[in-house]
Design an enzyme around this catalytic site. Structure first.
Site, PDB file in Angstrom:
ATOM      1  CG  ASP A 255      -1.850   1.101   1.207  1.00 30.55           C
ATOM      2  OD1 ASP A 255      -1.397   2.319   0.862  1.00 30.55           O
ATOM      3  OD2 ASP A 255      -3.082   0.927   1.569  1.00 30.55           O
ATOM      4  CG  HIS A 256       1.448   4.252  -3.074  1.00 35.36           C
ATOM      5  ND1 HIS A 256       0.189   4.025  -3.649  1.00 35.36           N
ATOM      6  CD2 HIS A 256       1.700   5.585  -3.511  1.00 35.36           C
ATOM      7  CE1 HIS A 256      -0.525   5.051  -4.262  1.00 35.36           C
ATOM      8  NE2 HIS A 256       0.205   6.030  -3.998  1.00 35.36           N
TER       9      HIS A 256
ATOM     10  CG  HIS B 263      -4.259   4.485  -0.697  1.00 32.69           C
ATOM     11  ND1 HIS B 263      -3.141   3.430  -0.656  1.00 32.69           N
ATOM     12  CD2 HIS B 263      -4.299   4.486  -2.169  1.00 32.69           C
ATOM     13  CE1 HIS B 263      -2.924   3.040  -1.981  1.00 32.69           C
ATOM     14  NE2 HIS B 263      -3.608   3.716  -2.920  1.00 32.69           N
TER      15      HIS B 263
HETATM   16  C1  BG6 Z   1      -3.544   4.572  -6.411  1.00 33.60           C
HETATM   17  C2  BG6 Z   1      -5.086   4.995  -6.918  1.00 33.60           C
HETATM   18  O1  BG6 Z   1      -3.394   3.774  -5.651  1.00 33.60           O
HETATM   19  O2  BG6 Z   1      -3.263   6.031  -5.671  1.00 33.60           O
HETATM   20  C3  BG6 Z   1      -5.066   6.052  -7.937  1.00 33.60           C
HETATM   21  O3  BG6 Z   1      -5.349   3.734  -7.658  1.00 33.60           O
HETATM   22  C4  BG6 Z   1      -4.456   7.345  -7.238  1.00 33.60           C
HETATM   23  O4  BG6 Z   1      -6.375   6.232  -8.362  1.00 33.60           O
HETATM   24  C5  BG6 Z   1      -3.232   7.329  -6.458  1.00 33.60           C
HETATM   25  O5  BG6 Z   1      -4.629   8.357  -8.155  1.00 33.60           O
HETATM   26  C6  BG6 Z   1      -2.839   8.446  -5.609  1.00 33.60           C
HETATM   27  O6  BG6 Z   1      -1.562   8.243  -4.977  1.00 33.60           O
HETATM   28  P1  BG6 Z   1      -0.853   9.793  -4.649  1.00 33.60           P
HETATM   29  O7  BG6 Z   1       0.561   9.041  -4.245  1.00 33.60           O
HETATM   30  O8  BG6 Z   1      -0.732  10.279  -5.985  1.00 33.60           O
HETATM   31  O9  BG6 Z   1      -1.504  10.344  -3.840  1.00 33.60           O
END
Ligand code: BG6
Length: 475
Positions: A179-180, A242
């Site tokens: 989960d980044h 997230h």
């Molecule tokens: C991803 C989603 O996991 O996270 C995307 O699939 C979203 O829809 C993205 O745009 C947002 O990530 P960040 O790091 O740009 O906030």
């Protein structure tokens, strides 16, 4: 660090180019990869090893923090990369991969420590895992791990099924569900921030905190991902993973941080204690060109989207955590696409302490800025030097994200070291689906209205009412 091989499924995909190869290269530059390592890219496109290495170099120029550094380092790095083009659904192809794997390991005298990274369409997760298992790729004399991208299932049932398949090939300790958001530096900094500052520690208590607000707003629309997004919506794309992880990471800081397993079990314990009313506490929205002069398309006009789609591109919700430490503190979360600005932040609003002042004063706020910049702000009240009026002031620390390692860098480094702290345990994923499942059902039964909002706005008004009915407003 143990020597290891990194097998990347989906090696010619967008994520590989934008995030995974740049992250590996940044780790290489920081000497955070084992001295002996190899990368095997697995993709559909038919490319020679040299052609593939050229693709990787190009991606480093475009997306690495070290894009301007020494060209020779890039060449040195890509020398460790091989490539194989196979149809991933064809079982016999995995034996070809095994043969290449063993050839590379023997040539470089690398022990059989293998990380499999599944950066592919979710429909392929189970077939790849089954084939890794059947071909013996996971039958190593060293260690093995699998990193799996989101989405982990489409609902509770499919997530459970995917987990069962994964567990035939890997045990829980070997499964790294990414989960980044857990790799974002300010999210990882939360613990230090609270535990190293007695001032913050002393106010991180439910009798001091009035409410917590977590925002992850985006300016982009669905882009070219309609076929995925039409099945997911904001609820599956952002909230199930997230947003709930940000809630856990905020809440877990109240307990004392101990070793990895305790930290993860504490998050599981918190996740179990979340309560959310799926009908009264959820607001769903969809961006729509309400102003016909606007140049920005509404969701239903986007390429690949059903013109009568009722998929949500915005969700706001209120939840509570029924533990002695958090009981009574509402958490509000909101996330959406095509909003007025790109911003991810956690705002902790403190209870008012008025020293007998008649005038209503602004609350103290602690704001953790996660995107676009890393930072922390504290809102205090102060006397204006000229008018003598009370006014809120902010003490800010902000650091440009360009200097900071990206989420994927932290997470890949952890997976290579075998540290699962910032990866989601199956119990968390299952609990998150259990929590979201009733909401999915109310959506399916059209029990919750879909509020349309203008692209570039702050989202539907109903999201403001979600807070105002409890006496709060979004910060
Ligand atoms: C991803 C989603 O996991 O996270 C995307 O699939 C979203 O829809 C993205 O745009 C947002 O990530 P960040 O790091 O740009 O906030």
């Amino acid at each position: 660090m143990d020597p290891m091989s990194f097998i990347l499924f989906g090696a010619t995909g967008d994520l590989a180019k934008r995030k995974i190869f740049p992250a590996l290269f940044n780790l290489y530059m920081a000497q955070n990869l084992p001295e002996d390592f190899s990368v095997i890219g697995v993709g559909r496109e038919s490319l020679s090893k040299e052609d593939f290495q050229a693709v990787v170099i190009q991606s480093l120029y475009e997306y690495s923090r070290h894009s301007n550094d020494d060209q020779s380092k890039k060449l040195e790095f890509v020398q460790q990369i091989s490539y194989i083009s196979i149809d991933l659904t064809e079982k016999s192809n995995y034996l070809k991969l095994l043969t290449l794997m063993q050839k590379v390991e023997n040539a470089k005298s690398i022990e059989e420590n293998r990380i499999f990274y599944l950066s592919v369409a979710p429909e392929l997760f189970d077939v790849i895992t089954t084939n890794i298992n059947d071909s013996g790729l996971n039958n190593t004399s060293g260690w093995k791990r699998v990193i799996i991208e989101k989405p982990f299932g489409h609902d509770l049932k499919s997530a459970r099924q995917l987990n069962r398949i994964l567990q035939h090939a890997f045990n829980e300790k070997e499964i790294f569900r990414i989960d980044h958001y857990l790799g974002k530096s300010m999210v990882q900094n939360l613990e230090t921030l609270i535990s190293s500052n007695p001032v913050l520690q002393s106010i991180w208590r439910k009798d001091m905190i009035s409410n917590v607000q977590i925002t992850a707003n985006e300016t982009v629309g669905v882009e070219l991902r309609a076929s995925y997004y039409e099945k997911a919506g904001a609820i599956r794309d952002m909230v199930q993973n997230h947003m709930l992880q940000l809630v856990m990471m905020t809440a877990v800081q109240m307990s004392e941080r101990v070793e990895v397993n305790k930290f993860r079990s504490e998050k599981i314990h918190l996740m179990k204690a979340i309560q959310m009313n799926s009908t009264t506490d959820v607001v769903r929205g969809q961006y729509s060109r309400l102003d016909t002069d606007s140049a920005i398309k509404g969701y239903r006009e986007e390429v690949g989207v059903d013109p009568s789609s009722t998929v949500d591109t915005f969700i706001a919700t209120r939840l509570s955590i029924q533990t002695p430490l958090w009981d009574g503190v509402p958490f509000f979360i909101r996330t959406g696409k095509r909003l007025h600005k790109k911003e991810t932040k956690i705002v902790v609003e403190f209870k008012g302490a008025m020293n007998g002042r008649a005038k209503e004063v602004e609350p103290n706020l602690l704001i953790i800025h996660i995107t676009p910049n890393d930072g922390v702000s504290l809102q205090l009240n102060s006397k204006h030097p000229v008018t003598g009026e009370l006014e809120p002031i902010q003490i800010d620390f902000s650091q440009s994200s360009r200097e900071v390692p990206e989420a994927y860098e932290y997470l890949l480094a952890d997976a290579i070291k075998g540290d699962p702290s910032y990866f989601t345990h199956w119990d968390e994923v299952e609990l998150a689906w259990k929590l979201i499942q009733p909401i999915l059902e109310t959506f399916d039964q059209h029990m919750i209205p879909l509020h349309l909002y203008e692209p570039g706005s702050c989202g539907p008004e109903a999201a403001d009412q979600l807070l105002s009915q409890h006496g709060y407003n979004w910060w």
